[in-house]
Design a protein around this motif. Structure first.
Motif, short mmCIF file in Angstrom:
data_model
loop_
_atom_site.label_atom_id
_atom_site.label_comp_id
_atom_site.label_asym_id
_atom_site.label_seq_id
_atom_site.Cartn_x
_atom_site.Cartn_y
_atom_site.Cartn_z
N LYS A 16 16.39 57.27 -60.75
CA LYS A 16 16.86 58.60 -60.40
C LYS A 16 16.64 59.52 -61.59
O LYS A 16 16.91 59.17 -62.73
N ALA A 18 17.24 63.44 -61.49
CA ALA A 18 18.29 64.46 -61.55
C ALA A 18 18.95 64.58 -60.18
O ALA A 18 18.30 64.40 -59.15
N PHE A 19 20.23 64.88 -60.16
CA PHE A 19 21.00 65.06 -58.93
C PHE A 19 20.89 63.84 -58.01
O PHE A 19 20.87 63.98 -56.80
N ASN A 20 20.76 62.68 -58.59
CA ASN A 20 20.63 61.43 -57.86
C ASN A 20 19.39 61.42 -56.94
O ASN A 20 19.39 60.84 -55.87
N LEU A 21 18.34 62.11 -57.36
CA LEU A 21 17.07 62.17 -56.62
C LEU A 21 15.96 61.55 -57.47
O LEU A 21 15.97 61.67 -58.69
N GLN A 25 11.14 62.76 -54.66
CA GLN A 25 11.98 63.61 -53.84
C GLN A 25 12.09 65.02 -54.42
O GLN A 25 12.02 66.01 -53.69
N ILE A 26 12.22 65.12 -55.73
CA ILE A 26 12.31 66.43 -56.37
C ILE A 26 11.03 67.23 -56.16
O ILE A 26 11.06 68.43 -55.84
#
Length: 131
Positions: A16, A18-21, A25-26
């Motif tokens: 992961k 940032a932000f649990n992504l 995904q980011i």
């Protein structure tokens, strides 16, 4: 005391960022935002807010699917590639073929028998048939 579950198979754990992504995904969410938000503001004045929001959702959906969908540990593009190959590229019937080891041994035995017969001079030569 707080207990933290530790997965037994660490190959399925995604890093992961940032932000649990994950990084994938980011990137996909940023691409969806970069495509969908300007489209919404361009269409809002001409076709109305509701329709512009619907068009924005439809345009952003492929990016969201690329970011989130995963089947058996494979991302969406790999799954789509496999489906296309099985449906359109590869032949429909793929018969099961094996290498029969015993048939190979039997063929080798017959060839050795024929060679030994030729060496001993017991081999009958056949004339090729015509017509």
């Amino acid at each position: 005391m707080a207990y933290v579950p530790v997965p037994k198979d660490l190959s399925k754990v995604k890093t992961k960022v940032a932000f649990n992504l994950t990084k994938r995904q980011i990137i996909c969410f940023a691409a969806a935002l970069a495509i969908g938000l300007p489209l919404f503001f361009l269409l809002k004045g001409s076709i109305g807010t509701s329709v512009a929001a619907f068009v924005m959702i439809v345009v952003m959906l492929p990016c969201f699917l690329l970011a989130m969908y995963e089947k058996h540990g494979q991302p969406l593009e790999t799954v789509i590639k496999n489906v296309i190959q099985t449906k359109f590229i590869r032949p429909k019937e793929r018969p099961y073929q094996t290498d029969n080891f015993y048939a190979l041994i039997e063929k080798q035995r017959k060839l050795e028998k024929e060679v030994s017969a030729i060496v001993k001079g017991n081999h009958k030569t056949e004339k090729p048939r015509r017509g």
